[in-house]
Write a protein that holds these residues in place. Sequence first.
Motif, mmCIF file in Angstrom:
data_model
loop_
_atom_site.group_PDB
_atom_site.id
_atom_site.type_symbol
_atom_site.label_atom_id
_atom_site.label_comp_id
_atom_site.label_asym_id
_atom_site.label_seq_id
_atom_site.Cartn_x
_atom_site.Cartn_y
_atom_site.Cartn_z
ATOM 1 N N SER A 172 -83.221 12.595 33.712
ATOM 2 C CA SER A 172 -82.538 13.109 34.907
ATOM 3 C C SER A 172 -83.317 12.833 36.194
ATOM 4 O O SER A 172 -82.844 13.161 37.281
ATOM 5 C CB SER A 172 -82.290 14.612 34.769
ATOM 6 O OG SER A 172 -83.507 15.348 34.822
ATOM 7 N N SER B 114 -76.423 13.050 34.783
ATOM 8 C CA SER B 114 -77.098 14.053 35.601
ATOM 9 C C SER B 114 -76.461 14.161 36.976
ATOM 10 O O SER B 114 -76.101 13.155 37.593
ATOM 11 C CB SER B 114 -78.584 13.698 35.772
ATOM 12 O OG SER B 114 -79.221 13.582 34.536
ATOM 13 N N LEU C 121 -77.258 16.192 40.738
ATOM 14 C CA LEU C 121 -78.306 16.914 41.471
ATOM 15 C C LEU C 121 -77.900 17.092 42.924
ATOM 16 O O LEU C 121 -77.462 16.143 43.573
ATOM 17 C CB LEU C 121 -79.624 16.139 41.393
ATOM 18 C CG LEU C 121 -80.831 16.741 42.131
ATOM 19 C CD1 LEU C 121 -81.231 18.061 41.505
ATOM 20 C CD2 LEU C 121 -82.000 15.771 42.118
ATOM 21 N N GLU D 26 -79.718 18.359 46.428
ATOM 22 C CA GLU D 26 -81.031 18.663 46.994
ATOM 23 C C GLU D 26 -80.926 18.996 48.482
ATOM 24 O O GLU D 26 -80.117 18.420 49.208
ATOM 25 C CB GLU D 26 -81.974 17.468 46.848
ATOM 26 C CG GLU D 26 -82.506 17.242 45.457
ATOM 27 C CD GLU D 26 -83.508 16.107 45.423
ATOM 28 O OE1 GLU D 26 -84.618 16.316 44.936
ATOM 29 O OE2 GLU D 26 -83.162 15.003 45.894
ATOM 30 N N GLY E 272 -83.873 21.499 44.815
ATOM 31 C CA GLY E 272 -82.550 21.172 44.295
ATOM 32 C C GLY E 272 -82.151 21.981 43.086
ATOM 33 O O GLY E 272 -82.959 22.652 42.445
ATOM 34 N N GLY F 273 -79.698 21.224 39.534
ATOM 35 C CA GLY F 273 -79.114 20.111 38.814
ATOM 36 C C GLY F 273 -78.465 20.536 37.510
ATOM 37 O O GLY F 273 -78.727 21.622 36.984
ATOM 38 N N ASN G 19 -77.322 18.633 33.676
ATOM 39 C CA ASN G 19 -77.505 17.457 32.852
ATOM 40 C C ASN G 19 -76.768 17.653 31.534
ATOM 41 O O ASN G 19 -76.840 18.716 30.928
ATOM 42 C CB ASN G 19 -79.015 17.259 32.610
ATOM 43 C CG ASN G 19 -79.325 16.085 31.719
ATOM 44 O OD1 ASN G 19 -79.139 16.171 30.521
ATOM 45 N ND2 ASN G 19 -79.804 15.010 32.299
ATOM 46 N N SER H 37 -85.179 22.053 40.690
ATOM 47 C CA SER H 37 -86.203 21.026 40.929
ATOM 48 C C SER H 37 -86.901 21.286 42.255
ATOM 49 O O SER H 37 -86.307 21.809 43.206
ATOM 50 C CB SER H 37 -85.581 19.632 40.921
ATOM 51 O OG SER H 37 -84.717 19.463 42.035
ATOM 52 N N LYS I 35 -89.337 19.922 37.288
ATOM 53 C CA LYS I 35 -87.983 20.317 36.877
ATOM 54 C C LYS I 35 -88.115 21.431 35.847
ATOM 55 O O LYS I 35 -88.829 21.278 34.846
ATOM 56 C CB LYS I 35 -87.220 19.125 36.296
ATOM 57 C CG LYS I 35 -86.881 18.058 37.310
ATOM 58 C CD LYS I 35 -85.913 17.036 36.743
ATOM 59 C CE LYS I 35 -86.580 16.098 35.774
ATOM 60 N NZ LYS I 35 -87.489 15.144 36.432
#
Length: 220
Positions: free
Chosen positions: A40, A140, A142, A144, A157, A159, A161, A186, A203
Amino acid sequence: CYSFSILFGQSANFRYDIYNDSELYNRALDISNVSSLWLSDQLSIAQNDRQIIIIQFGYSMYSKMINSLTWRLPDLNLGIRPTENLLISGRFFGFHLDRDTPQITGLGIHYNFGKDTYWIISFQKSAINGLNDFRLVSSSFLLERYFIKSFFDIFLGIGANSYINRSYYFSSNLPDKIEGDIKYISAKIQFPYKDIKFGISSKVSSELQLIQLFIIKGFL
């Protein structure tokens, strides 16, 4: 054929054959979750960066033991920016382990927007090929937020997955397909030095944490 093969620094074992049948499924699930979170990894570009070509290289580390090893996995991302707000990324590399030669492929699209508040939204699909026991495909997403400070850049961020692991390993306790979803947060810091950037990121999901060290170089 991969134009870049990493020969040093990595530590991992993707094999299933060291486990007995009673623990095989849980260990396969651990390997799948760590592999998917590692895949990811996505490029994060600061608001004032204007380079057309971006290369990022580093290593991701998982602190817990899997297959009697502390995992350390390479990362290599290439980005091309066709417009100011759009970045297209790719991952095409292999690396060497004692018993496998994994091959990583992937494509991603990253869009940034905002002025006073700067955001990056990314989608990426990647795969691990070349393993003896399974093939894994990971998707993935994300989102941010970018913050600039005096001497460094910060990206925070959230996310999501999802992955599919298709097994080649025969066992009555292991299904042909394992599917999973990971939600994570993240954090990433980049430190500019001349014409490159050094970075560290993390992460974190409910059960996993990966730490990454990396270098970014822009061209043109």
